[in-house]
Design a protein around this motif. Structure first.
Motif, PDB file in Angstrom:
ATOM      1  N   ALA A  56       0.826  -1.204   0.000  1.00 42.39           N
ATOM      2  CA  ALA A  56       0.000   0.000   0.000  1.00 42.39           C
ATOM      3  C   ALA A  56       0.863   1.258   0.000  1.00 42.39           C
ATOM      4  O   ALA A  56       0.571   2.215  -0.729  1.00 42.39           O
ATOM      5  CB  ALA A  56      -0.923   0.000   1.212  1.00 42.39           C
ATOM      6  N   ALA A  57       1.931   1.250   0.789  1.00 41.31           N
ATOM      7  CA  ALA A  57       2.801   2.430   0.865  1.00 41.31           C
ATOM      8  C   ALA A  57       3.451   2.718  -0.486  1.00 41.31           C
ATOM      9  O   ALA A  57       3.555   3.879  -0.899  1.00 41.31           O
ATOM     10  CB  ALA A  57       3.864   2.234   1.943  1.00 41.31           C
ATOM     11  N   GLY A  58       3.864   1.675  -1.188  1.00 39.09           N
ATOM     12  CA  GLY A  58       4.468   1.875  -2.505  1.00 39.09           C
ATOM     13  C   GLY A  58       3.481   2.455  -3.505  1.00 39.09           C
ATOM     14  O   GLY A  58       3.820   3.361  -4.282  1.00 39.09           O
ATOM     15  N   ILE A  59       2.272   1.962  -3.482  1.00 38.10           N
ATOM     16  CA  ILE A  59       1.248   2.467  -4.408  1.00 38.10           C
ATOM     17  C   ILE A  59       0.828   3.879  -4.003  1.00 38.10           C
ATOM     18  O   ILE A  59       0.667   4.760  -4.852  1.00 38.10           O
ATOM     19  CB  ILE A  59       0.052   1.495  -4.450  1.00 38.10           C
ATOM     20  N   ALA A  60       0.659   4.102  -2.695  1.00 35.13           N
ATOM     21  CA  ALA A  60       0.283   5.433  -2.212  1.00 35.13           C
ATOM     22  C   ALA A  60       1.358   6.464  -2.550  1.00 35.13           C
ATOM     23  O   ALA A  60       1.046   7.618  -2.850  1.00 35.13           O
ATOM     24  CB  ALA A  60       0.036   5.387  -0.710  1.00 35.13           C
ATOM     25  N   GLU A  61       2.608   6.045  -2.534  1.00 33.32           N
ATOM     26  CA  GLU A  61       3.690   6.964  -2.892  1.00 33.32           C
ATOM     27  C   GLU A  61       3.568   7.407  -4.346  1.00 33.32           C
ATOM     28  O   GLU A  61       3.816   8.570  -4.676  1.00 33.32           O
ATOM     29  CB  GLU A  61       5.052   6.313  -2.643  1.00 33.32           C
ATOM     30  N   ARG A  62       3.173   6.480  -5.225  1.00 30.31           N
ATOM     31  CA  ARG A  62       2.959   6.848  -6.637  1.00 30.31           C
ATOM     32  C   ARG A  62       1.880   7.921  -6.753  1.00 30.31           C
ATOM     33  O   ARG A  62       2.012   8.863  -7.537  1.00 30.31           O
ATOM     34  CB  ARG A  62       2.568   5.620  -7.453  1.00 30.31           C
ATOM     35  N   ALA A  63       0.827   7.799  -5.951  1.00 30.91           N
ATOM     36  CA  ALA A  63      -0.232   8.815  -5.958  1.00 30.91           C
ATOM     37  C   ALA A  63       0.301  10.129  -5.386  1.00 30.91           C
ATOM     38  O   ALA A  63       0.034  11.209  -5.922  1.00 30.91           O
ATOM     39  CB  ALA A  63      -1.440   8.328  -5.163  1.00 30.91           C
ATOM     40  N   TYR A  64       1.087  10.032  -4.317  1.00 29.70           N
ATOM     41  CA  TYR A  64       1.625  11.219  -3.665  1.00 29.70           C
ATOM     42  C   TYR A  64       2.547  12.007  -4.602  1.00 29.70           C
ATOM     43  O   TYR A  64       2.523  13.240  -4.603  1.00 29.70           O
ATOM     44  CB  TYR A  64       2.366  10.829  -2.387  1.00 29.70           C
TER      45      TYR A  64
END
Length: 169
Positions: free
Chosen positions: A138-146
């Motif tokens: 989740a953190a890796g995917i959320a970072e892409r959004a961020y």
């Protein structure tokens, strides 16, 4: 009655277009005539395979309390339109609302495969993965959004929570 007459008129004037059938489906949906609405949407889809009609048909079938038929509608649409991220996103969001995160994940992933930079898909996938306890992914995917939207409060919230959860392990 006037609206239905207009829908039927459009169907006759433009038999190769979905609009008249979409209007008919909407009218029937408002009247909670789910089976008839689903049939109207199906006729529209025959003429123009548009994602919003597929969503409307799925919803009408589901509202008719025919979950098995709704799943068949969804599976057929996905099979016939594998690159349609809109329908996959709809299914994922529906599952997320029901807190059925395990069902939401594959739909979000399929939508993301077709729209890899979609902010809502990235953020929602990260959220459901966090809810499922897969906070590292989740953190890796959320970072892409961020990276795309560093000032979006929803993205910041999801990314922050995924980071907190991933370090808490």
């Amino acid at each position: 009655e006037e609206a239905m007459a207009e829908a039927r008129k459009l169907q006759k004037e433009h038999p190769d277009r979905a609009l008249g059938f979409a209007i008919e489906g909407e009218i029937l949906s408002e009247q909670k005539k789910w089976n008839e609405a689903a049939a109207a949407y199906r006729e529209g889809l025959v003429r123009q395979p548009l994602p919003f009609l597929a969503i409307a048909r799925y919803s009408a079938v589901e509202s008719a309390e025919k979950p098995t038929d709704a799943i068949e509608v969804a599976n057929k649409w996905i099979k016939d339109h594998p690159k349609d991220a809109v329908f996959q996103l709809f299914l994922a969001d529906q599952s997320q609302v029901k807190k059925d995160y395990r069902t939401a994940v594959p739909h979000y992933r399929a939508a993301l495969a077709n729209e890899p930079d979609s902010l809502p898909i990235l953020n929602n996938l990260a959220y459901v993965l966090t809810e499922l306890g897969d906070s590292k992914a989740a953190a890796g995917i959320a970072e892409r959004a961020y990276v795309q939207a560093p000032f979006n409060v929803n993205v910041i919230d999801t990314f922050g929570w995924a980071l907190v959860q991933s370090t808490a392990l």
